[in-house]
Enzyme design. Structure first.
Site, PDB file in Angstrom:
ATOM      1  N   GLU A   1      17.391  -9.632  -1.493  1.00 41.23           N
ATOM      2  CA  GLU A   1      17.527 -10.477   0.543  1.00 41.23           C
ATOM      3  C   GLU A   1      16.988  -8.988   1.707  1.00 41.23           C
ATOM      4  O   GLU A   1      15.811 -10.205   2.044  1.00 41.23           O
ATOM      5  CB  GLU A   1      18.737 -11.174   0.286  1.00 41.23           C
TER       6      GLU A   1
ATOM      7  N   ASP B   1       6.005 -18.279  -1.022  1.00 43.74           N
ATOM      8  CA  ASP B   1       5.717 -18.001  -0.114  1.00 43.74           C
ATOM      9  C   ASP B   1       4.776 -18.409   1.360  1.00 43.74           C
ATOM     10  O   ASP B   1       4.199 -19.289   0.885  1.00 43.74           O
ATOM     11  CB  ASP B   1       4.655 -17.245  -0.882  1.00 43.74           C
ATOM     12  N   HIS B   2       5.667 -17.612   2.436  1.00 44.93           N
ATOM     13  CA  HIS B   2       5.190 -18.315   3.715  1.00 44.93           C
ATOM     14  C   HIS B   2       6.824 -19.876   4.195  1.00 44.93           C
ATOM     15  O   HIS B   2       5.668 -20.288   4.885  1.00 44.93           O
ATOM     16  CB  HIS B   2       3.676 -17.728   3.621  1.00 44.93           C
TER      17      HIS B   2
ATOM     18  N   HIS C   1      14.758 -19.279   6.558  1.00 39.99           N
ATOM     19  CA  HIS C   1      15.784 -19.904   5.713  1.00 39.99           C
ATOM     20  C   HIS C   1      17.064 -19.697   7.183  1.00 39.99           C
ATOM     21  O   HIS C   1      17.388 -19.303   8.070  1.00 39.99           O
ATOM     22  CB  HIS C   1      16.697 -19.498   4.712  1.00 39.99           C
TER      23      HIS C   1
ATOM     24  N   HIS D   1      16.161 -17.270  10.563  1.00 36.08           N
ATOM     25  CA  HIS D   1      15.713 -16.138  10.247  1.00 36.08           C
ATOM     26  C   HIS D   1      14.654 -16.736   8.614  1.00 36.08           C
ATOM     27  O   HIS D   1      14.428 -17.099   8.522  1.00 36.08           O
ATOM     28  CB  HIS D   1      16.632 -15.366  10.446  1.00 36.08           C
TER      29      HIS D   1
ATOM     30  N   CYS E   1      23.331 -15.845  10.230  1.00 33.46           N
ATOM     31  CA  CYS E   1      22.591 -16.785   9.122  1.00 33.46           C
ATOM     32  C   CYS E   1      22.827 -18.194   9.280  1.00 33.46           C
ATOM     33  O   CYS E   1      21.734 -18.488   9.093  1.00 33.46           O
ATOM     34  CB  CYS E   1      23.281 -16.121   8.193  1.00 33.46           C
TER      35      CYS E   1
ATOM     36  N   HIS F   1      12.918 -13.653   5.846  1.00 34.10           N
ATOM     37  CA  HIS F   1      13.224 -12.195   4.983  1.00 34.10           C
ATOM     38  C   HIS F   1      11.918 -11.973   3.428  1.00 34.10           C
ATOM     39  O   HIS F   1      11.193 -13.172   3.644  1.00 34.10           O
ATOM     40  CB  HIS F   1      14.538 -12.413   3.641  1.00 34.10           C
TER      41      HIS F   1
END
Lengths: 135, 135, 135, 135, 135, 135
Positions: free
Chosen positions: E125, E80-81, E15, E40, E34, E42
């Site tokens: 997060e 996811d991913h 994100h 980047h 960020c 998480h």
């Protein structure tokens, strides 16, 4: 460049520690509460590690997706939600101690891992007790 | 079949890092906040591991109940809720760094573990700092 | 839309539980090992939570970087590597129990959090003992 | 007396696994969801360990403050909140698998650790997947 | 008898935090690292809780298998991913902060939970930053 | 000043989920693998919380040593290393789901906690599944 790749998994099972050739007194002395004839159980946490050369094309020692699937089909499907003493062939005549379960898991996985690679199994019986077996 | 059996334990203690033969300046430069003369403290988490052959009769390398009791009587009873500098003989003339505490714990346990077995001590000073000593 | 935002932090400190107006016997009965006059210590883990409306422009209830800095300057810089009884004003005449430390932390942070927002402090004295204070 | 000293650290990053010289089909077969061209990401947890003799004067194998700073300047400042494929030179032509990232981290730290000491890097890509590299 | 039933899950994603209507300077000041335009990421850890009456026949508030499947099909399969900014409709015009992601997850799950029951979402997060949303 | 004081404990047990008045098919459909007639088991992790006023003399809401002992004598001694279905009276005619076990634990502890204080029980059946009961 050799790297150890590790994958966590888990299964829940019931078990009992005792020897049928021992007296009740001796079983209680040696195995204590773990000798409950009605069984008790654990959430077993498992770490399977494979040590070997990084494949220069993929960057993998072993594809985690493949390792995850090997653990699922060979270990989780066999041990999860089972009574280890009554339902797992290896423990018909062998105590399902953490040590012995780790050896059984290692033996079940070893044929599926390339012989050029080393295999290690860490098994947590509880968050305070765990064992490591490397063959 | 050799397996490593590991048991977690814990104790809380106060300590201070400094050398009486050094100046205050040098102590502060090297040991920083750990040199507070009023002490600070930690929840030490300990993992004691014994590596050896599985006893074919019991399925144990070492009975976890016995290992737990050895840790309690030799380590927890001696170090828990203590000021390491003032109340633990080994640290009268030796800095209670995580490294040195791990060595002291190993030395206290070694005489109680069969010589055919290896002993390893992992000591967490915080969840971010830990040390491992194997003799 | 109200959300609770939580940030973990930590500090290490020494402390002792006792009342100077009680006899040694009474202190030992009530506070046990925590009454060691040479102090013992802990790795305190802290969770600070702020509950309030999401700012529609930033998507934040409170900027985590600001919350992290507030905890550092008001709590970690004041309590880390300290002897709570001897070096923290609030505990000169009050026992540094987990309950009281949590209240002190809450009181130190409250003036820095907008009044439209709620504040909660969770303090782990060990991984097995913790307390929660919400004002 | 040789001890292994370990320090935890962490960084967050985006990455993608694929080979530009492979077809989309082959990339999807081998790398699956990790081949998302828009990237995905992880909270990488890192354990750096240094193994060597205890300095008899300080009681340290390596000062944790120095180890923490080495990790910060050489690893966290370089990898944290980065896109590994686009912003880290080593991964311009090498897949940022956990295995390869661990090797890169080891290579970045090795020049800063005394040659009399061994270096080990453990890298958690998720809490279920991790790798270990010792050179 | 009302009980809260909680289930953990997880997903990995990339994100970026920024507002296209703000200058680069303002984006950097507010969102810092960020705001990396290359993204980047998480490992998001999720706890979904359902609060309601225990069904006297089954002993369940909600069947964990059903809750697990609801989380998989409505959350994991969607997030996811993924790159949250580029691939998840809700974040086309809304910053994917932890706060906003928790609200989006709650909104996606709410229609699938019986209205007699309360729903709560906790989203980590990182292991140090997390948020809680209860509607 | 009201504070919530929490204490962790744990016990290991075997159990089975099923209703004798249901057909095998219905039991399998609803309870799946948890219906294994040979039982399976878990490491149950327990958090007991007491909420009330801080005693101004001691600084305690409740003495952790007393809370620890209450949990040991009323819960651990009764449930640890037991088969919940066969050996715990409350589950002779009630399914030992996590929800029902949490209610049973709460009911066993409530008479021992001062009525001016609130009681909460959190029970982890696995690290991924847990329940909360507050009366």
């Amino acid at each position: 460049m050799k790297v150890k790749v590790s994958r966590k998994a888990h299964f829940n099972a019931a078990h009992r520690l005792y020897r049928p050739d021992w007296s009740d007194d001796k079983n209680n002395t040696v195995f204590g509460k773990c000798n409950n004839p009605n069984f008790h159980g654990h959430n077993y946490e498992l770490i399977v590690s494979v040590y070997g050369e990084i494949d220069q094309e993929t960057g993998f020692v072993i594809d985690m997706k493949i390792l995850k699937e090997l653990i699922k089909s060979n270990i989780e499907d066999v041990l999860d939600h089972k009574n280890l003493n009554l339902e797992v062939a290896e423990f018909k005549n062998m105590n399902p101690t953490a040590e012995n379960i780790a050896v059984v898991i290692w033996n079940k996985l070893r044929p599926h891992i390339d012989l050029s690679k080393d295999l290690e199994v860490v098994l947590y019986e509880t968050s305070r007790n765990f064992v490591t077996y490397s063959g």
